[in-house]
Design an enzyme around this catalytic site. Structure first.
Site, PDB file in Angstrom:
ATOM      1  N   SER A 146      -6.642  10.409  -5.753  1.00 24.69           N
ATOM      2  CA  SER A 146      -6.982   9.466  -4.735  1.00 24.69           C
ATOM      3  C   SER A 146      -8.033   8.452  -5.134  1.00 24.69           C
ATOM      4  O   SER A 146      -7.899   7.420  -5.945  1.00 24.69           O
ATOM      5  CB  SER A 146      -7.411  10.575  -3.754  1.00 24.69           C
ATOM      6  OG  SER A 146      -7.871   9.846  -2.446  1.00 24.69           O
ATOM      7  N   ASP A 305      -6.942   2.830  -0.706  1.00 26.41           N
ATOM      8  CA  ASP A 305      -7.147   3.423  -2.213  1.00 26.41           C
ATOM      9  C   ASP A 305      -6.067   3.460  -3.068  1.00 26.41           C
ATOM     10  O   ASP A 305      -4.989   2.998  -2.600  1.00 26.41           O
ATOM     11  CB  ASP A 305      -7.973   4.671  -1.747  1.00 26.41           C
ATOM     12  CG  ASP A 305      -6.936   5.578  -1.191  1.00 26.41           C
ATOM     13  OD1 ASP A 305      -5.645   5.382  -0.702  1.00 26.41           O
ATOM     14  OD2 ASP A 305      -7.251   7.047  -1.221  1.00 26.41           O
ATOM     15  N   ASP A 309      -3.461   6.323   0.679  1.00 22.22           N
ATOM     16  CA  ASP A 309      -3.308   7.144   1.984  1.00 22.22           C
ATOM     17  C   ASP A 309      -4.860   6.873   2.757  1.00 22.22           C
ATOM     18  O   ASP A 309      -4.528   7.602   3.784  1.00 22.22           O
ATOM     19  CB  ASP A 309      -3.382   8.711   1.506  1.00 22.22           C
ATOM     20  CG  ASP A 309      -4.387   9.166   0.612  1.00 22.22           C
ATOM     21  OD1 ASP A 309      -5.119   8.524   0.188  1.00 22.22           O
ATOM     22  OD2 ASP A 309      -4.273  10.387   0.331  1.00 22.22           O
TER      23      ASP A 309
END
Length: 564
Positions: A146, A305, A309
């Site tokens: 992430s 990012d 998401d």
């Protein structure tokens, strides 16, 4: 010999471990603290799956931790799953070794007779969720960390609904992983053999439009956008991640023609060389985009990012300067736009539902209530929102309209089961275009919402405690507040102390504490599931902006005085 050193020696003696990895480990032979840090535990599933620093060791991300985890997943699918012919969809982002880890996972699946559908290049996490559902696969895997720093990578696992594993399923997979004591137990095919046996199937760009159409179909005013969308000037930064093509394709599908991309941040870069952190929650991540927007006279900035998401938005304030919206503010704007549009067009259902987490602002719930839409709360982690969506779909109790969390994750529509920055980018741009057609900016609309519903202000403060000692420190902080809950905070009485470890409000047990004050303010203490942090969430609701800012400052000072 302690556990870490024993495991370290096991890796050095394992014939399945390659010499390059062993040489890395021999290089730390005289560093007992480093050996302890790398081997004192296995990486564990948190709110975002498996995540860790890249390197050799059980507490690190490497091809062996990926292979072992995938073997555990394969054993789970074959022994505990319901699908007689299981299959897995695999995606990855722009991080170091993401393509290699994705292929490793695919070849282990193939070695277990499980078909792996693998994207031929980087794709957004929500597209993975969509294709798990589209291909009726048994599970999904995304190689990503992430918005973590560049030295991290991770491994997210999804069930057959396209939702990240909830704890009960994660525990079953973990149990299967623990049965693998040697890498010699991992079954794996060579790539050529896997392809020949059609156990490794590549997903190309020809499939992407299926996902883009699903995103675009959520638009509540697609016809109006044909005339409104071309009037909005947008700056977009993918922050070196996987969002570049899909976000632009989704905006194009809705009629947005004035979309400029920050060229320095357009292409994948595992080092994220232009930002301190590739996180759209951080204002600094938008520095280049803001300069570009000022130069080009843009209306709106959006950023996503690395695995696309999470979406952050930056809007023009009353003085013309750009202001970064919080996740709660963006969520409130999107809820207001979506529900008002559905009501106006006669498409608002009687059983509509908004789903948010317990640490997300109550402003969205206040807006939903005015439209007769119920708000349900979940624990932190979008998997819990996805789980509720599937329940709604099965029992018909509610029609899911919007789900979000304060950490910049949003979803509308039923095509996926994870937060989607492609969808959020499209929806926030659509809202901006619609209100621009009325002579208003998103900032103007936000101020109207504050006047109508109250000045909701929130803050998130994190304290980082790294390593094994850090884990102990975070545990001691939680136990201190649990054993000595405050009677008041800065003179305002605490009226509710909610310990979610006790399994309250119909939710699972989780190590989270929330304190509600007499004036409606609240704060929450929660150890992060993916980073060595304890997070403190703060929220107030006042009748003016100045009052809200002052109240937030006082409550944060009082809490941090005790924690620090």
């Amino acid at each position: 010999m302690n556990h870490a050193l024993k495991t370290y020696q096991t890796w050095l003696n394992d014939s399945a471990v390659d010499e390059e990895t062993k040489n890395e480990l021999r290089g730390i032979a005289d560093q007992p603290n480093e050996i302890e840090e790398r081997f004192y535990k296995d990486l564990e599933f948190g709110t975002g799956g498996l995540r860790g620093v890249i390197g050799a060791g059980t507490n690190r991300m490497n091809r062996y931790s990926v292979a072992r985890t995938t073997q555990g997943l394969a054993d789970y699918l074959k022994k505990d799953g319901q699908d007689p012919a299981p299959s897995v969809v695999i995606a990855y982002d722009s991080r170091n070794q993401s393509p290699e880890f994705a292929l490793e996972a695919a070849l282990v699946c193939a070695g277990n007779g499980i078909k792996a559908y693998v994207f031929e290049s980087l794709r957004p996490t929500p597209e993975l969720s969509f294709f798990v559902r589209r291909l009726q696969a048994s599970a999904g895997v995304v190689i990503t960390a992430s918005h973590n720093p560049p030295e991290y990578n991770g491994y997210k696992v999804y069930d057959g609904t396209g939702c990240q594993l909830v704890p009960e399923l994660a525990e079953k997979v973990t149990a299967r992983i623990r049965e693998i004591s040697s890498f010699g137990q991992v079954h794996k095919l060579e790539q050529t053999e896997a392809e020949q046996k059609k156990l490794l199937v590549w997903l190309g760009s020809n499939r992407d439009q299926e996902y883009i159409r699903a995103v675009a179909s959520v638009s509540p005013r697609s016809e109006q956008m044909k005339s409104l969308a071309p009037q909005l000037k947008i700056i977009y930064t993918p922050l070196h991640g996987s969002g570049n093509r899909p976000v632009r394709d989704a905006l194009d599908a809705l009629g947005f023609t004035q979309v400029s991309v920050v060229s320095e941040q357009e292409h994948p870069d595992p080092g994220f060389s232009t930002v301190a952190s590739p996180n759209p929650e951080e204002k600094d991540a938008f520095a280049m985009a803001i300069r570009m927007a000022e130069k080009e006279g843009a209306d709106l900035i959006i950023g996503t990012d690395p695995d696309c998401d999470r979406m952050g938005a930056v809007v023009r304030g009353p003085d013309g300067k750009f202001e970064v919206l919080t996740g709660n503010q963006s969520g409130a704007l999107m809820i207001h736009y979506l529900l008002s549009s559905l009501k106006e067009t006669g498409a608002l259902p009687d059983n509509g539902a908004v789903v948010k987490t317990i640490v997300t602002s109550e402003m969205g719930a206040a807006i939903a209530d005015r439209y007769g839409v119920q708000t349900l709360n979940t624990l932190t982690g979008f998997k819990y929102i996805g789980e509720l969506m599937t329940r709604f779909e099965r029992d018909g109790s509610f029609r899911f309209l919007f789900g979000y969390e304060e950490s910049y994750g949003y979803l509308a529509g039923n095509y996926a089961r994870d937060k989607d920055a492609v969808l959020a980018s499209a929806l926030i741009c659509e809202a901006a275009a619609y209100y621009k057609g009325q002579g208003k900016s998103l900032y103007d609309v936000l101020q109207e919402l504050y006047r109508d519903y109250g000045y909701f202000k929130e803050a998130l403060i994190s304290r980082t405690f790294k390593g094994k000692d850090g884990v102990d420190k975070i545990h001691s902080i939680m136990e201190d507040w649990r054993s000595r809950p405050p009677h008041d905070v800065d003179g305002t009485r605490v009226v509710r102390a909610l310990d979610y470890l006790e399994g309250i409000e119909g939710l699972r047990r989780e190590n989270v504490m929330k304190f509600v004050l007499e004036d409606g303010s609240w704060f929450c203490l929660r150890p992060s599931g993916t980073e060595p942090k304890i997070k403190i969430y703060l929220a107030v609701r006042k009748t003016s902006n100045k009052e809200a800012d002052q109240a937030l400052k006082q409550i944060s000072e009082a809490i941090l005085t005790r924690i620090d």
